[in-house]
Design a protein around this motif. Structure first.
Motif, PDB file in Angstrom:
ATOM      1  N   SER A   4     -20.588 -27.628 -28.763  1.00 22.27           N
ATOM      2  CA  SER A   4     -20.213 -26.739 -27.360  1.00 22.27           C
ATOM      3  C   SER A   4     -19.285 -25.268 -27.814  1.00 22.27           C
ATOM      4  CB  SER A   4     -19.174 -27.863 -26.630  1.00 22.27           C
ATOM      5  OG  SER A   4     -18.305 -27.539 -25.578  1.00 22.27           O
ATOM      6  N   HIS A   5     -18.188 -25.328 -28.123  1.00 19.42           N
ATOM      7  CA  HIS A   5     -17.505 -23.940 -28.704  1.00 19.42           C
ATOM      8  C   HIS A   5     -18.538 -22.771 -28.580  1.00 19.42           C
ATOM      9  CE1 HIS A   5     -13.754 -21.805 -30.618  1.00 19.42           C
ATOM     10  NE2 HIS A   5     -14.340 -21.317 -29.260  1.00 19.42           N
ATOM     11  N   VAL A   6     -19.567 -22.649 -29.920  1.00 17.73           N
ATOM     12  CA  VAL A   6     -19.869 -21.804 -29.680  1.00 17.73           C
ATOM     13  C   VAL A   6     -21.097 -21.722 -28.931  1.00 17.73           C
ATOM     14  CG1 VAL A   6     -22.235 -21.082 -31.676  1.00 17.73           C
ATOM     15  CG2 VAL A   6     -20.169 -22.406 -32.345  1.00 17.73           C
ATOM     16  N   HIS A   7     -21.621 -22.524 -28.295  1.00 17.07           N
ATOM     17  CA  HIS A   7     -22.569 -22.177 -26.914  1.00 17.07           C
ATOM     18  C   HIS A   7     -22.374 -21.559 -26.203  1.00 17.07           C
ATOM     19  CE1 HIS A   7     -24.836 -23.253 -23.506  1.00 17.07           C
ATOM     20  NE2 HIS A   7     -26.297 -23.547 -24.304  1.00 17.07           N
ATOM     21  N   TYR A  23     -17.991  -9.359 -12.282  1.00 17.35           N
ATOM     22  CA  TYR A  23     -17.437 -10.830 -12.563  1.00 17.35           C
ATOM     23  C   TYR A  23     -18.733 -11.849 -12.462  1.00 17.35           C
ATOM     24  CZ  TYR A  23     -13.064  -8.745 -13.182  1.00 17.35           C
ATOM     25  OH  TYR A  23     -11.393  -8.386 -14.011  1.00 17.35           O
ATOM     26  N   GLN A  24     -19.348 -13.118 -13.625  1.00 19.67           N
ATOM     27  CA  GLN A  24     -19.779 -13.899 -12.679  1.00 19.67           C
ATOM     28  C   GLN A  24     -19.124 -14.761 -13.175  1.00 19.67           C
ATOM     29  OE1 GLN A  24     -23.430 -12.749 -14.387  1.00 19.67           O
ATOM     30  NE2 GLN A  24     -23.335 -10.666 -13.674  1.00 19.67           N
ATOM     31  N   ILE A  25     -20.366 -15.891 -12.456  1.00 16.50           N
ATOM     32  CA  ILE A  25     -19.843 -17.641 -13.257  1.00 16.50           C
ATOM     33  C   ILE A  25     -20.681 -17.621 -13.896  1.00 16.50           C
ATOM     34  CG2 ILE A  25     -19.587 -20.052 -12.285  1.00 16.50           C
ATOM     35  CD1 ILE A  25     -18.899 -18.665  -9.270  1.00 16.50           C
ATOM     36  N   PRO A  26     -20.282 -18.347 -15.385  1.00 19.67           N
ATOM     37  CA  PRO A  26     -20.968 -18.465 -15.613  1.00 19.67           C
ATOM     38  C   PRO A  26     -21.584 -19.839 -15.825  1.00 19.67           C
ATOM     39  CG  PRO A  26     -19.018 -18.175 -16.787  1.00 19.67           C
ATOM     40  CD  PRO A  26     -18.835 -18.314 -15.778  1.00 19.67           C
ATOM     41  N   GLU A  27     -22.818 -20.513 -16.391  1.00 15.82           N
ATOM     42  CA  GLU A  27     -23.640 -21.683 -16.149  1.00 15.82           C
ATOM     43  C   GLU A  27     -24.979 -22.173 -17.222  1.00 15.82           C
ATOM     44  OE1 GLU A  27     -27.851 -20.432 -12.979  1.00 15.82           O
ATOM     45  OE2 GLU A  27     -25.959 -20.715 -11.801  1.00 15.82           O
ATOM     46  N   GLY A  28     -24.238 -23.248 -16.768  1.00  9.78           N
ATOM     47  CA  GLY A  28     -25.776 -23.798 -17.931  1.00  9.78           C
ATOM     48  C   GLY A  28     -24.587 -24.469 -18.995  1.00  9.78           C
ATOM     49  N   GLY A  29     -25.087 -24.967 -20.418  1.00 12.01           N
ATOM     50  CA  GLY A  29     -24.896 -26.307 -21.199  1.00 12.01           C
ATOM     51  C   GLY A  29     -23.238 -27.001 -20.625  1.00 12.01           C
ATOM     52  N   PHE A  31     -20.879 -26.183 -19.020  1.00  8.37           N
ATOM     53  CA  PHE A  31     -20.646 -24.892 -17.773  1.00  8.37           C
ATOM     54  C   PHE A  31     -20.985 -26.034 -16.488  1.00  8.37           C
ATOM     55  CE2 PHE A  31     -19.482 -21.613 -20.226  1.00  8.37           C
ATOM     56  CZ  PHE A  31     -18.302 -21.025 -20.408  1.00  8.37           C
ATOM     57  N   ARG A  32     -22.066 -26.631 -16.683  1.00  5.79           N
ATOM     58  CA  ARG A  32     -22.365 -27.227 -15.588  1.00  5.79           C
ATOM     59  C   ARG A  32     -20.954 -28.386 -15.491  1.00  5.79           C
ATOM     60  NH1 ARG A  32     -27.611 -29.609 -17.783  1.00  5.79           N
ATOM     61  NH2 ARG A  32     -27.580 -28.129 -19.436  1.00  5.79           N
ATOM     62  N   TRP A  33     -20.375 -29.097 -16.231  1.00  3.58           N
ATOM     63  CA  TRP A  33     -19.228 -30.230 -15.820  1.00  3.58           C
ATOM     64  C   TRP A  33     -18.444 -29.360 -15.519  1.00  3.58           C
ATOM     65  CZ3 TRP A  33     -23.192 -31.713 -19.320  1.00  3.58           C
ATOM     66  CH2 TRP A  33     -24.393 -32.116 -18.350  1.00  3.58           C
ATOM     67  N   VAL A  34     -17.601 -28.619 -16.350  1.00  2.00           N
ATOM     68  CA  VAL A  34     -15.962 -28.233 -17.149  1.00  2.00           C
ATOM     69  C   VAL A  34     -16.523 -26.437 -16.898  1.00  2.00           C
ATOM     70  CG1 VAL A  34     -15.652 -30.216 -18.483  1.00  2.00           C
ATOM     71  CG2 VAL A  34     -16.610 -28.090 -19.121  1.00  2.00           C
ATOM     72  N   SER A  35     -15.132 -25.590 -16.175  1.00  2.00           N
ATOM     73  CA  SER A  35     -15.173 -24.866 -16.313  1.00  2.00           C
ATOM     74  C   SER A  35     -14.452 -23.590 -16.978  1.00  2.00           C
ATOM     75  CB  SER A  35     -13.797 -24.278 -15.736  1.00  2.00           C
ATOM     76  OG  SER A  35     -13.806 -24.595 -13.832  1.00  2.00           O
ATOM     77  N   SER A  36     -14.389 -24.235 -18.424  1.00  2.00           N
ATOM     78  CA  SER A  36     -13.559 -23.985 -19.550  1.00  2.00           C
ATOM     79  C   SER A  36     -14.091 -24.807 -20.658  1.00  2.00           C
ATOM     80  CB  SER A  36     -12.148 -23.623 -20.154  1.00  2.00           C
ATOM     81  OG  SER A  36     -11.848 -23.093 -18.947  1.00  2.00           O
ATOM     82  N   PRO A  37     -15.744 -25.193 -21.011  1.00  2.00           N
ATOM     83  CA  PRO A  37     -15.987 -26.024 -21.600  1.00  2.00           C
ATOM     84  C   PRO A  37     -15.675 -25.362 -23.580  1.00  2.00           C
ATOM     85  CG  PRO A  37     -18.257 -24.853 -21.356  1.00  2.00           C
ATOM     86  CD  PRO A  37     -16.538 -24.535 -19.769  1.00  2.00           C
ATOM     87  N   HIS A  38     -15.739 -23.562 -22.878  1.00  2.00           N
ATOM     88  CA  HIS A  38     -15.279 -23.098 -24.675  1.00  2.00           C
ATOM     89  C   HIS A  38     -13.612 -22.961 -25.429  1.00  2.00           C
ATOM     90  CE1 HIS A  38     -14.115 -20.720 -21.638  1.00  2.00           C
ATOM     91  NE2 HIS A  38     -13.544 -19.868 -21.987  1.00  2.00           N
ATOM     92  N   LEU A  40     -12.460 -26.869 -24.220  1.00  2.00           N
ATOM     93  CA  LEU A  40     -12.622 -27.881 -24.411  1.00  2.00           C
ATOM     94  C   LEU A  40     -13.695 -28.491 -25.662  1.00  2.00           C
ATOM     95  CD1 LEU A  40     -12.984 -30.816 -23.659  1.00  2.00           C
ATOM     96  CD2 LEU A  40     -14.901 -30.822 -22.379  1.00  2.00           C
ATOM     97  N   GLY A  41     -14.273 -27.323 -26.167  1.00  4.80           N
ATOM     98  CA  GLY A  41     -15.150 -27.404 -27.747  1.00  4.80           C
ATOM     99  C   GLY A  41     -13.595 -27.584 -28.228  1.00  4.80           C
ATOM    100  N   GLU A  42     -12.959 -26.400 -28.531  1.00  2.00           N
ATOM    101  CA  GLU A  42     -11.842 -26.258 -29.636  1.00  2.00           C
ATOM    102  C   GLU A  42     -10.978 -27.359 -29.768  1.00  2.00           C
ATOM    103  OE1 GLU A  42      -8.774 -22.371 -31.302  1.00  2.00           O
ATOM    104  OE2 GLU A  42     -10.457 -22.435 -29.638  1.00  2.00           O
ATOM    105  N   ILE A  43     -10.602 -27.659 -28.854  1.00  2.00           N
ATOM    106  CA  ILE A  43      -9.959 -28.673 -28.533  1.00  2.00           C
ATOM    107  C   ILE A  43     -10.662 -30.004 -29.543  1.00  2.00           C
ATOM    108  CG2 ILE A  43      -8.088 -30.374 -27.466  1.00  2.00           C
ATOM    109  CD1 ILE A  43      -8.004 -28.253 -25.042  1.00  2.00           C
ATOM    110  N   VAL A  44     -11.699 -29.769 -29.152  1.00  2.00           N
ATOM    111  CA  VAL A  44     -12.075 -31.586 -29.766  1.00  2.00           C
ATOM    112  C   VAL A  44     -12.637 -31.625 -31.340  1.00  2.00           C
ATOM    113  CG1 VAL A  44     -14.345 -32.220 -29.872  1.00  2.00           C
ATOM    114  CG2 VAL A  44     -13.446 -31.944 -27.913  1.00  2.00           C
ATOM    115  N   GLN A  45     -12.402 -30.076 -31.302  1.00  2.00           N
ATOM    116  CA  GLN A  45     -13.003 -29.549 -32.941  1.00  2.00           C
ATOM    117  C   GLN A  45     -11.513 -29.744 -33.452  1.00  2.00           C
ATOM    118  OE1 GLN A  45     -14.810 -25.152 -31.891  1.00  2.00           O
ATOM    119  NE2 GLN A  45     -14.344 -25.428 -34.476  1.00  2.00           N
ATOM    120  N   TRP A  46     -10.555 -29.520 -32.950  1.00  2.00           N
ATOM    121  CA  TRP A  46      -9.224 -29.860 -33.856  1.00  2.00           C
ATOM    122  C   TRP A  46      -8.742 -31.098 -33.626  1.00  2.00           C
ATOM    123  CZ3 TRP A  46      -7.129 -26.832 -37.107  1.00  2.00           C
ATOM    124  CH2 TRP A  46      -7.593 -25.409 -37.223  1.00  2.00           C
ATOM    125  N   ALA A  47      -8.583 -31.752 -32.972  1.00  2.00           N
ATOM    126  CA  ALA A  47      -8.623 -33.739 -32.130  1.00  2.00           C
ATOM    127  C   ALA A  47      -9.293 -33.852 -33.300  1.00  2.00           C
ATOM    128  CB  ALA A  47      -9.115 -33.849 -31.311  1.00  2.00           C
TER     129      ALA A  47
END
Length: 119
Positions: A4-7, A23-29, A31-38, A40-47
């Motif tokens: 999730s972080h890399v994508h 500026y643009q709003i990211p979409e896909g992956g 980003f369909r569900w959260v504004s900052s999945p990068h 969130l992915g890093e938090i999940v990695q460290w957890a």
């Protein structure tokens, strides 16, 4: 978390074409569900690392990562809402905040929105 972080970082890097400045709003992956999945992915990695190492150091890294990135994710979400008045709006109704996904299950893919202002 890592995928999730890399994508998500990949999506962010491809938002602007050479010479573009808006500026643009990211979409896909995610980003369909959260504004900052990068984030969130890093938090999940460290957890995950904390669980795998079952150590005080692992717990500390996971806790510090969460305490650093969660407020940034909330701030990013507020920035999107300020910069793009329609965000999250109906097309983005599936995004609640920086890290927390919606329980609505909506997966509408909006058209790419851009902003040329220089706030």
């Amino acid at each position: 978390g890592f995928v999730s972080h890399v994508h998500s970082d990949s999506i962010i890097r491809r938002l602007r074409k050479p010479g573009e400045t808006g500026y643009q709003i990211p979409e896909g992956g995610m980003f369909r569900w959260v504004s900052s999945p990068h984030y969130l992915g890093e938090i999940v990695q460290w957890a995950g690392w904390a669980i795998m190492t079952w150590s005080l150091a692992g717990l500390a890294f996971a806790l510090f990562t969460f305490c650093n990135l969660a407020p940034r994710a909330v701030s990013n979400h507020a920035w999107y809402r300020d910069r793009f008045p329609e965000y999250p709006g109906q097309a983005y109704s599936s995004r609640l905040s920086g890290l927390s996904p919606s329980s609505s299950g909506t997966t509408n893919r909006p058209s790419l929105r851009t902003s040329r202002s220089s706030k």
